[in-house]
Design an enzyme around this catalytic site. Sequence first.
Site, PDB file in Angstrom:
ATOM      1  N   GLU A  45      -6.866   4.762   7.814  1.00  0.00           N
ATOM      2  CA  GLU A  45      -6.717   6.187   7.470  1.00  0.00           C
ATOM      3  C   GLU A  45      -7.991   6.714   6.810  1.00  0.00           C
ATOM      4  O   GLU A  45      -8.368   7.871   7.006  1.00  0.00           O
ATOM      5  CB  GLU A  45      -5.492   6.369   6.557  1.00  0.00           C
ATOM      6  CG  GLU A  45      -4.202   6.201   7.351  1.00  0.00           C
ATOM      7  CD  GLU A  45      -3.047   5.613   6.570  1.00  0.00           C
ATOM      8  OE1 GLU A  45      -3.074   5.631   5.331  1.00  0.00           O
ATOM      9  OE2 GLU A  45      -2.104   5.117   7.230  1.00  0.00           O
ATOM     10  N   GLY A  51       2.360   2.319  10.741  1.00  0.00           N
ATOM     11  CA  GLY A  51       3.280   3.444  10.593  1.00  0.00           C
ATOM     12  C   GLY A  51       3.973   3.850  11.878  1.00  0.00           C
ATOM     13  O   GLY A  51       4.572   4.928  11.949  1.00  0.00           O
ATOM     14  N   HIS A  89      -9.408   0.932   5.084  1.00  0.00           N
ATOM     15  CA  HIS A  89      -8.128   1.257   5.725  1.00  0.00           C
ATOM     16  C   HIS A  89      -8.381   2.244   6.864  1.00  0.00           C
ATOM     17  O   HIS A  89      -9.221   3.141   6.747  1.00  0.00           O
ATOM     18  CB  HIS A  89      -7.147   1.842   4.702  1.00  0.00           C
ATOM     19  CG  HIS A  89      -5.751   1.892   5.241  1.00  0.00           C
ATOM     20  ND1 HIS A  89      -5.349   2.871   6.106  1.00  0.00           N
ATOM     21  CD2 HIS A  89      -4.690   1.070   5.074  1.00  0.00           C
ATOM     22  CE1 HIS A  89      -4.082   2.651   6.456  1.00  0.00           C
ATOM     23  NE2 HIS A  89      -3.668   1.559   5.835  1.00  0.00           N
ATOM     24  N   ASN A 109       0.865  -1.184   0.000  1.00  0.00           N
ATOM     25  CA  ASN A 109       0.000   0.000   0.000  1.00  0.00           C
ATOM     26  C   ASN A 109       0.901   1.233   0.000  1.00  0.00           C
ATOM     27  O   ASN A 109       1.455   1.601   1.027  1.00  0.00           O
ATOM     28  CB  ASN A 109      -0.887  -0.027   1.259  1.00  0.00           C
ATOM     29  CG  ASN A 109      -1.684   1.255   1.429  1.00  0.00           C
ATOM     30  OD1 ASN A 109      -1.807   2.050   0.499  1.00  0.00           O
ATOM     31  ND2 ASN A 109      -2.216   1.461   2.626  1.00  0.00           N
ATOM     32  N   LYS A 125       0.091   4.248  -0.326  1.00  0.00           N
ATOM     33  CA  LYS A 125      -0.586   5.457   0.177  1.00  0.00           C
ATOM     34  C   LYS A 125      -0.345   6.615  -0.799  1.00  0.00           C
ATOM     35  O   LYS A 125      -0.251   6.390  -1.996  1.00  0.00           O
ATOM     36  CB  LYS A 125      -0.116   5.784   1.598  1.00  0.00           C
ATOM     37  CG  LYS A 125      -0.103   4.551   2.507  1.00  0.00           C
ATOM     38  CD  LYS A 125       0.013   4.900   3.947  1.00  0.00           C
ATOM     39  CE  LYS A 125       0.210   3.616   4.736  1.00  0.00           C
ATOM     40  NZ  LYS A 125      -0.002   3.786   6.144  1.00  0.00           N
ATOM     41  N   SER A 141       3.452  -2.043  10.454  1.00  0.00           N
ATOM     42  CA  SER A 141       4.899  -2.041  10.682  1.00  0.00           C
ATOM     43  C   SER A 141       5.549  -3.400  10.391  1.00  0.00           C
ATOM     44  O   SER A 141       6.492  -3.807  11.068  1.00  0.00           O
ATOM     45  CB  SER A 141       5.223  -1.576  12.109  1.00  0.00           C
ATOM     46  OG  SER A 141       4.807  -0.228  12.277  1.00  0.00           O
ATOM     47  N   GLU A 192      -5.284  -5.122  10.628  1.00  0.00           N
ATOM     48  CA  GLU A 192      -4.294  -4.064  10.800  1.00  0.00           C
ATOM     49  C   GLU A 192      -4.564  -3.325  12.109  1.00  0.00           C
ATOM     50  O   GLU A 192      -5.358  -2.362  12.132  1.00  0.00           O
ATOM     51  CB  GLU A 192      -4.372  -3.074   9.640  1.00  0.00           C
ATOM     52  CG  GLU A 192      -4.075  -3.678   8.289  1.00  0.00           C
ATOM     53  CD  GLU A 192      -3.517  -2.634   7.329  1.00  0.00           C
ATOM     54  OE1 GLU A 192      -2.423  -2.841   6.824  1.00  0.00           O
ATOM     55  OE2 GLU A 192      -4.169  -1.602   7.122  1.00  0.00           O
TER      56      GLU A 192
END
Length: 252
Positions: A99, A175, A97, A9, A11, A215, A169
């Site tokens: 985000e 991240g 996701h 991904n 992003k 991560s 996730e």
Amino acid sequence: MRKKIVAGNWKMNKTFSEAEILITDIADALDEVDLKGAEIVLCPPAIYLEMAMDVAFESNFKVGAQNIYPEDSGAFTGEISPLMLKQLEVSYCIIGHSERRKYFQESNEFLQRKADALLRHKITPIFCCGEVLPERESNKHFEVVKQQVEESLFHLPVEAFKNVVIAYEPVWAIGTGVTATKEQAQEMHAFIRGLISKKYDEKTAAGTTILYGGSCNGKNARELFSQPDVDGGLIGGASLKTDEFIQIATSF
Ligand code: PEP
């Protein structure tokens, strides 16, 4: 046998020329390694999908989008549709996701529509679920993930569900450099598989690919992927570096 997958991904990263270099570098590197049957998926920003597809047609990877709007066309300024992805022959699309849940307020109900829209066009949704840190700390992580999976996916008939990939996730791991332990990942993946078995049947559960994301890197991928219910990874930061991404892709 369920599919093993490593998906990158990207992003909102890379200029056009950087993206071109990264895609061709990864394609060249994939030619040289033994993936042990794993499928590799690159999910660049939408504006690079066509370029990625041009390389993918000649290479050993598939292409995924990072988002869609759940209609085929219409007055939805700035959005792209699953029909558009289908015409490019894109195979996968990430939905849910964290985000997008956080910055664009995407709800479980809205994600249900996205899953339906993708499956109508035979594009595989990579459905992300996972708890935030306070939810884990208050022992609500199973409840949260159960609700996300049930409310966005369990309306699907079994034949449609068979075309869904799930990515667990934990939001606290995305991240941050803090990875879930292999025990934490295995425990949640087994829990999700159990939900699928209860809702559908054991065979469908055993056939569902469940990825870990958060991560994941060249150093910890092998340990995570060695867990019986971890079928690969959804990789953010580490998918932007060819060597590290290839190391992850060959960690089965
Ligand atoms: C992600 O954003 O899906 C992700 C897993 O990110 P990272 O690998 O950078 O934690």
